[in-house]
Design an enzyme around this catalytic site. Structure first.
Site, PDB file in Angstrom:
ATOM      1  N   TYR A  73       0.828  -1.208   0.000  1.00 12.52           N
ATOM      2  CA  TYR A  73       0.000   0.000   0.000  1.00 12.52           C
ATOM      3  C   TYR A  73       0.861   1.256   0.000  1.00 12.52           C
ATOM      4  O   TYR A  73       0.501   2.270  -0.592  1.00 12.52           O
ATOM      5  CB  TYR A  73      -0.931  -0.004   1.224  1.00 12.52           C
ATOM      6  N   PHE A 125      -8.262  19.919 -25.074  1.00 18.55           N
ATOM      7  CA  PHE A 125      -8.977  18.719 -25.497  1.00 18.55           C
ATOM      8  C   PHE A 125     -10.197  18.546 -24.601  1.00 18.55           C
ATOM      9  O   PHE A 125     -10.408  19.294 -23.652  1.00 18.55           O
ATOM     10  CB  PHE A 125      -8.075  17.488 -25.474  1.00 18.55           C
ATOM     11  N   ASP A 126     -11.015  17.531 -24.891  1.00 18.24           N
ATOM     12  CA  ASP A 126     -12.331  17.442 -24.253  1.00 18.24           C
ATOM     13  C   ASP A 126     -12.276  17.378 -22.731  1.00 18.24           C
ATOM     14  O   ASP A 126     -12.957  18.138 -22.047  1.00 18.24           O
ATOM     15  CB  ASP A 126     -13.143  16.274 -24.828  1.00 18.24           C
ATOM     16  N   ASP A 216       0.440  19.801 -21.173  1.00 23.42           N
ATOM     17  CA  ASP A 216      -0.344  18.578 -21.319  1.00 23.42           C
ATOM     18  C   ASP A 216       0.522  17.627 -22.132  1.00 23.42           C
ATOM     19  O   ASP A 216       0.683  17.779 -23.343  1.00 23.42           O
ATOM     20  CB  ASP A 216      -1.663  18.880 -22.040  1.00 23.42           C
ATOM     21  N   ALA A 218       0.583  14.280 -22.895  1.00 27.00           N
ATOM     22  CA  ALA A 218       0.142  12.946 -23.312  1.00 27.00           C
ATOM     23  C   ALA A 218       0.973  12.382 -24.463  1.00 27.00           C
ATOM     24  O   ALA A 218       1.298  11.206 -24.487  1.00 27.00           O
ATOM     25  CB  ALA A 218      -1.338  12.981 -23.697  1.00 27.00           C
ATOM     26  N   LYS A 259      -0.888   6.998 -23.663  1.00 27.76           N
ATOM     27  CA  LYS A 259      -0.487   7.298 -25.033  1.00 27.76           C
ATOM     28  C   LYS A 259       1.003   6.966 -25.207  1.00 27.76           C
ATOM     29  O   LYS A 259       1.349   5.827 -25.473  1.00 27.76           O
ATOM     30  CB  LYS A 259      -0.752   8.768 -25.373  1.00 27.76           C
ATOM     31  N   HIS A 451     -20.352  13.746 -25.750  1.00 30.77           N
ATOM     32  CA  HIS A 451     -20.112  12.848 -26.877  1.00 30.77           C
ATOM     33  C   HIS A 451     -19.879  11.403 -26.446  1.00 30.77           C
ATOM     34  O   HIS A 451     -20.037  10.488 -27.243  1.00 30.77           O
ATOM     35  CB  HIS A 451     -18.932  13.352 -27.722  1.00 30.77           C
TER      36      HIS A 451
END
Length: 460
Positions: A73, A125-126, A216, A218, A259, A451
């Site tokens: 843990y 992005f979304d 960001d 990714a 990604k 979406h």
């Protein structure tokens, strides 16, 4: 004879059978899914290009690493290895794992944003836009103008419009700009890269106005590949060296590791040197993700992520990876099918507005083309356009997106050139009957990220 495209730098060791439904079966399945491709069962999809997030194939080293997962843990050795690896690659002092990218946004963005604040990005992005709005702030996109014309060639269409950025800061007041976000590569603009010079200039503006710059991250490795191959002065630098410079211009980063780290689950938060901010990140991580040394992940996932970060910055792999996009784009060029050019890093973005000019934005041409791809050949993709961008959070009116894309996101190390040929042949067949394709209307939608779960019907 030397091939124009770079072959896979790996051998296939295991295969997964996929089935092909009949045309009649596909019509029934998409109808049952309320014409929303997210509702389809994966077993009913032949070639799945819905997302490159978490859909890649892990390597033998990653699978072997999962067998040495320390599931303690607190204080897992896999956590310690991941932190050391990420510190070495990104050059940041503080590294916090989380279970995926939107979890990183959920932890970080409410710390630096709130009601009356703004986030300015080269393009949100979304999930990023959603978390900005959930925090009570508003998202403003500030991409360079050349990105808006899919036919114009520009090597770094993902760049921030720095002239407009200064204007926006002055207009809204620097004290009201909670964060500047640089998305690398710029997904919403077509997977387009950001140049090092643009990242540096954006960082200088952020420093001038005392606004934090968040990266960001990714698809950071793909962005570094484009810098190496397109930007003067970086041809002789390694991907690792380019990544270190890229991240030196930010104060923090959020990352979906699903990604460019080629894992099926995982995310990261990086804080360069702000100990106070890191303490806030740790506190929120414990509340939302679990203890800091596992961050919502199993120890085996932490190990696979550490290995994947190293594999994702290998030049031979990146050359093959981008080569897949270039191959598909070349097939589309031959057929005069419009897409965001030059091709991006993780996907080919078909310009549905040009392919289906008779469908207005409020009937979602990008989504209409995605549905046709499934009906024609069982290919699943998604809309990056007005359907995805949703409604204005203040007025409730449909926003007209700057783009109407159908995104063909290619999973890493999964599909062969033959699969890409099927995709190209399918688009060619759809182009021949483009005039007969109709748009869609929404019959039910949630308030946020519609979406994913909205229900639609064809416009008669």
């Amino acid at each position: 004879m030397k091939s124009k495209y770079y072959a896979e730098p790996f051998r296939i060791k295991m295969v997964e059978p996929i089935k092909i439904l009949t045309a009649e079966e596909r019509l029934e399945k998409i109808k049952e899914a309320h014409y929303n491709l997210f509702y389809l069962d994966s077993e009913d999809v032949y070639i799945d290009l819905l997302s490159d997030s978490g859909t890649g194939a892990m390597s033998t080293a990653q699978w072997a690493g999962m067998m040495v997962g320390d599931e303690a843990y607190s204080g897992s050795r896999n956590y310690k290895r991941l932190v050391r690896t990420a510190q070495d690659i990104f050059g940041y002092k503080y590294i916090q794992p989380v279970h995926q990218g939107r979890a990183a946004e959920k932890v970080v963005l409410p710390i630096i944003l709130g009601p009356g604040k703004y986030a300015i990005s080269n393009m949100h992005f979304d999930t990023t836009r959603a978390h900005v709005e959930i925090a009570g702030a508003r998202a403003i996109d500030c991409v360079v103008p050349e990105a808006l014309d899919t036919e114009v060639y520009s090597p770094f269409k993902g760049n921030m419009d720095t002239v407009k950025l200064r204007q926006l800061i002055e207009e809204y007041g620097p004290e009201n700009i909670g964060v500047i976000i640089m998305t690398i590569t710029n997904n919403s603009a077509g997977g387009q890269p950001v140049s090092m010079s643009n990242l540096r200039e954006t960082s200088e503006i952020a420093e001038e106005y005392n606004i934090p710059l968040l990266i960001d991250a990714a698809r950071f490795a793909e962005n570094a590949y484009f810098i190496k191959n397109r930007e003067e002065g970086y041809q002789d630098k390694s991907i690792r060296e380019i990544v270190l410079e890229m991240f030196s211009y930010g104060k923090m980063f959020t990352m979906s590791s699903k990604k460019d780290a080629i894992v099926n689950i995982g995310g990261l938060i990086g804080i360069k040197d702000d100990e106070k901010l890191y303490e806030e990140v740790k506190a929120r991580t414990i509340s939302f993700e679990g203890f800091i040394s596992y961050g919502g992940l199993a120890g085996r996932d932490l190990e696979a992520l550490a290995i994947g970060l190293e594999e994702g910055i290998e030049y031979d792999y990146l050359k093959y990876r981008i080569g897949q996009m270039e191959y598909l784009a070349a097939r589309l060029d031959e057929a005069n099918i419009p897409y965001q050019a030059p091709v991006g890093g993780h996907a080919v973005f078909i310009d549905a507005k040009k392919l289906l000019p008779h469908i207005p934005y409020y009937e979602f041409p990008g989504h209409a083309l995605a549905v046709e791809l499934y009906k024609e050949a069982g290919i699943r993709s998604c809309d990056i356009g007005s359907f995805m961008i949703g409604n204005d959070p203040d007025t409730g009116e449909q926003i007209q997106s700057q783009f109407e894309f159908t995104r063909l996101a290619i999973p890493r190390r999964v599909y062969t050139q033959s699969h890409l040929d099927v995709v190209a042949d399918t688009l060619i067949a759809i182009k021949e009957r483009a005039d007969s394709i109709s748009g869609y209307r929404i019959i039910w939608e949630p308030k946020i990220l519609r979406h994913f779960t909205a229900k639609l019907e064809p416009v008669k």
